[in-house]
Scaffold this motif. Structure first.
Motif, mmCIF file in Angstrom:
data_model
loop_
_atom_site.group_PDB
_atom_site.id
_atom_site.type_symbol
_atom_site.label_atom_id
_atom_site.label_comp_id
_atom_site.label_asym_id
_atom_site.label_seq_id
_atom_site.Cartn_x
_atom_site.Cartn_y
_atom_site.Cartn_z
ATOM 1 N N SER A 108 49.624 29.806 52.164
ATOM 2 C CA SER A 108 50.603 30.637 52.854
ATOM 3 C C SER A 108 51.742 29.750 53.340
ATOM 4 O O SER A 108 51.592 28.981 54.287
ATOM 5 N N CYS A 109 52.867 29.823 52.654
ATOM 6 C CA CYS A 109 54.010 28.980 52.980
ATOM 7 C C CYS A 109 55.278 29.714 52.574
ATOM 8 O O CYS A 109 55.240 30.891 52.202
ATOM 9 N N SER A 110 56.391 29.026 52.647
ATOM 10 C CA SER A 110 57.667 29.643 52.306
ATOM 11 C C SER A 110 57.675 30.110 50.855
ATOM 12 O O SER A 110 57.409 29.331 49.940
ATOM 13 N N GLY A 111 57.957 31.386 50.653
ATOM 14 C CA GLY A 111 57.994 31.955 49.311
ATOM 15 C C GLY A 111 56.692 32.537 48.824
ATOM 16 O O GLY A 111 56.676 33.243 47.805
ATOM 17 N N SER A 112 55.592 32.271 49.515
ATOM 18 C CA SER A 112 54.294 32.744 49.023
ATOM 19 C C SER A 112 54.188 34.266 49.063
ATOM 20 O O SER A 112 53.565 34.866 48.179
ATOM 21 N N GLN A 113 54.777 34.899 50.069
ATOM 22 C CA GLN A 113 54.711 36.360 50.153
ATOM 23 C C GLN A 113 55.440 37.010 48.975
ATOM 24 O O GLN A 113 54.975 38.003 48.415
ATOM 25 N N HIS A 114 56.565 36.436 48.593
ATOM 26 C CA HIS A 114 57.320 36.986 47.457
ATOM 27 C C HIS A 114 56.514 36.900 46.169
ATOM 28 O O HIS A 114 56.372 37.899 45.436
ATOM 29 N N TRP A 115 55.967 35.722 45.895
ATOM 30 C CA TRP A 115 55.200 35.563 44.657
ATOM 31 C C TRP A 115 53.929 36.408 44.691
ATOM 32 O O TRP A 115 53.500 36.930 43.648
ATOM 33 N N ALA A 116 53.322 36.559 45.868
ATOM 34 C CA ALA A 116 52.114 37.380 45.967
ATOM 35 C C ALA A 116 52.417 38.829 45.611
ATOM 36 O O ALA A 116 51.655 39.474 44.871
ATOM 37 N N LYS A 131 45.072 35.765 46.814
ATOM 38 C CA LYS A 131 44.432 35.329 48.051
ATOM 39 C C LYS A 131 45.315 34.261 48.691
ATOM 40 O O LYS A 131 45.417 33.138 48.191
ATOM 41 N N LEU A 132 45.968 34.621 49.788
ATOM 42 C CA LEU A 132 46.779 33.669 50.542
ATOM 43 C C LEU A 132 45.917 33.039 51.622
ATOM 44 O O LEU A 132 45.207 33.741 52.350
ATOM 45 N N GLY A 145 44.282 28.430 40.817
ATOM 46 C CA GLY A 145 44.920 27.850 41.989
ATOM 47 C C GLY A 145 46.372 27.520 41.680
ATOM 48 O O GLY A 145 46.668 26.903 40.651
ATOM 49 N N VAL A 146 47.281 27.916 42.565
ATOM 50 C CA VAL A 146 48.714 27.723 42.341
ATOM 51 C C VAL A 146 49.317 27.006 43.542
ATOM 52 O O VAL A 146 49.176 27.459 44.686
ATOM 53 N N ASP A 147 49.971 25.885 43.262
ATOM 54 C CA ASP A 147 50.739 25.172 44.283
ATOM 55 C C ASP A 147 52.209 25.481 44.039
ATOM 56 O O ASP A 147 52.806 25.005 43.071
ATOM 57 N N ILE A 148 52.807 26.327 44.894
ATOM 58 C CA ILE A 148 54.180 26.765 44.669
ATOM 59 C C ILE A 148 55.160 25.778 45.289
ATOM 60 O O ILE A 148 54.846 25.070 46.245
ATOM 61 N N ALA A 149 56.344 25.741 44.729
ATOM 62 C CA ALA A 149 57.420 24.876 45.213
ATOM 63 C C ALA A 149 58.746 25.536 44.863
ATOM 64 O O ALA A 149 58.790 26.655 44.341
ATOM 65 N N LYS A 150 59.848 24.848 45.124
ATOM 66 C CA LYS A 150 61.160 25.434 44.875
ATOM 67 C C LYS A 150 61.438 25.581 43.385
ATOM 68 O O LYS A 150 61.939 26.608 42.924
ATOM 69 N N ASN A 151 61.128 24.553 42.612
ATOM 70 C CA ASN A 151 61.524 24.543 41.206
ATOM 71 C C ASN A 151 60.365 24.461 40.230
ATOM 72 O O ASN A 151 60.447 24.981 39.128
ATOM 73 N N VAL A 152 59.272 23.799 40.609
ATOM 74 C CA VAL A 152 58.148 23.591 39.696
ATOM 75 C C VAL A 152 56.856 24.059 40.363
ATOM 76 O O VAL A 152 56.569 23.684 41.501
ATOM 77 N N MET A 153 56.099 24.896 39.658
ATOM 78 C CA MET A 153 54.806 25.376 40.143
ATOM 79 C C MET A 153 53.690 24.637 39.407
ATOM 80 O O MET A 153 53.811 24.359 38.206
ATOM 81 N N ALA A 175 47.393 38.143 55.294
ATOM 82 C CA ALA A 175 47.747 39.434 54.711
ATOM 83 C C ALA A 175 49.038 39.332 53.904
ATOM 84 O O ALA A 175 49.989 38.668 54.313
ATOM 85 N N VAL A 176 49.039 39.992 52.755
ATOM 86 C CA VAL A 176 50.261 40.084 51.951
ATOM 87 C C VAL A 176 51.110 41.211 52.531
ATOM 88 O O VAL A 176 50.700 42.370 52.542
ATOM 89 N N LYS A 177 52.270 40.878 52.988
ATOM 90 C CA LYS A 177 53.119 41.832 53.705
ATOM 91 C C LYS A 177 54.126 42.473 52.763
ATOM 92 O O LYS A 177 54.545 41.882 51.768
#
Length: 339
Positions: free
Chosen positions: A53-61, A72-73, A7-15, A108-110
């Motif tokens: 699914s939030c800001s930046g999640s598509q890029h990291w996916a 899995k988003l 499980g990954v909680d993404i953020a601007k600077n620290v994940m 869906a990962v776009k």
């Protein structure tokens, strides 16, 4: 062999990552700097990575998929149900890890091209909102001086010249000049909106999926491009009914003891695409010379707005069928149940 779940909680600077070691049972919940995030997963065996699914999640996916991991988003609303205590990064990562193991509708990962066209839609939508806001603001300000104009941009353009001439003798020139500049600024917004739409048309010429569903009555440039970009992959949905339900074009349900009651339209999913489909359905019912026997029969027994939403539901199912089966739209096609 099943992938290990992370499980990954993404953020601007620290994940924040949370996972359980399958051999020792050790619970790992640690923070990782943004610069070292991909390196952390590059040295691991392929695993199932869950993210909101939030800001930046598509890029990291996309980057994690390139490394061989499965991503899995999930909607943030679904993940929130698993965070039962304090709200912090560690608790969020644990909630995401738990939600990843549940059966839910994935986002869906776009591709970057699909995200690019959605970005154009968002910028156009913002400009349209600003244009409407500016028009209403001008009408409201001028009404303070006894000049009332009709609703809409056409009425504003028609009356504005005469209104400014009448008010120029009563009000300071600084206000008249500012009102005129604000009014003329609407033409610049029109040009920006038109330029975005021209770029969408150019993109549509090179995309076969968009061209295929643009042939469906009630599906224009905006609906076709938004549908393909938002859906991601048609095969992510089992049927057209599931796609329509994902867009919130079906009634909500409630019930107990074997009794199910249908409520109003659920309005879940993507509001923008659902709005475009409803407007497209409205154009069919109001302007089509022959909307069809099904529409005429529905209009006899149901209110008009219900018929419009039902037609939007049908449009969503047709879009899914054309994209999933990769066949051109046929007006005379009749679906049959498999034997």
């Amino acid at each position: 062999m099943a992938h290990m779940i992370v499980g990954v909680d993404i953020a601007k600077n620290v994940m924040q990552v949370h996972w359980v070691d399958p051999e020792s049972g050790e619970i790992v919940n640690r923070s990782i700097k943004r610069a070292a995030f991909l390196e952390y997963f590059a040295n691991r065996k392929p695993c199932l990575v869950g993210m909101e699914s939030c800001s930046g999640s598509q890029h990291w996916a996309r980057r994690l998929i390139e490394m061989g991991h499965r991503v899995k988003l999930m909607p943030a609303k679904f993940v929130k149900a698993f965070n039962i205590r304090n709200k912090n990064d560690a608790a969020d990562a644990r909630a995401i890890w738990m939600a990843t193991q549940m059966d839910c509708r994935e986002v869906a990962v776009k591709s970057e091209a699909q995200q690019a066209i959605l970005a154009l839609h968002r910028m156009r939508q913002q400009l349209v909102k600003f244009r409407t806001m500016q028009t209403n603001s001008l009408r409201g300000l001028i009404s303070e001086y006894g000049e009332v104009m009709g609703v809409g941009r056409a009425a504003l353009d028609k009356a504005m010249v005469g209104v400014l001439e009448r008010l120029s003798g009563r009000l300071p020139a600084i206000l008249i000049d500012t009102l005129r500049e604000q009014w003329k600024g609407l033409d610049d917004v029109d040009r920006q909106i038109g330029q975005i739409e021209r770029r969408m048309r150019e993109w549509m010429k090179g995309d076969q999926a968009v061209k295929a569903i643009a042939a469906i009555p009630g599906v224009g440039l905006l609906t076709a491009t938004a549908a393909v970009a938002t859906m991601g992959h048609a095969k992510a949905f089992k049927s057209g009914r599931e796609f329509a339900a994902w867009l919130g074009l079906v009634p909500g349900q409630t019930g107990s003891g074997g009794t199910i009651k249908l409520q109003g339209i659920s309005k879940r999913g993507d509001t923008y695409l659902r709005t475009l489909l409803v407007h497209g359905a409205r154009s069919i019912i109001y302007r089509a010379k022959e909307p069809g026997l099904w529409v005429e029969q529905m209009k006899q027994r149901r209110p008009l707005n219900v018929v419009i939403v039902a037609m939007a539901n049908k449009l969503a199912r047709i879009i899914w069928a054309v994209l999933a089966h990769q066949q051109p739209y046929r007006k005379d096609y009749v679906s049959t149940r498999p034997a």
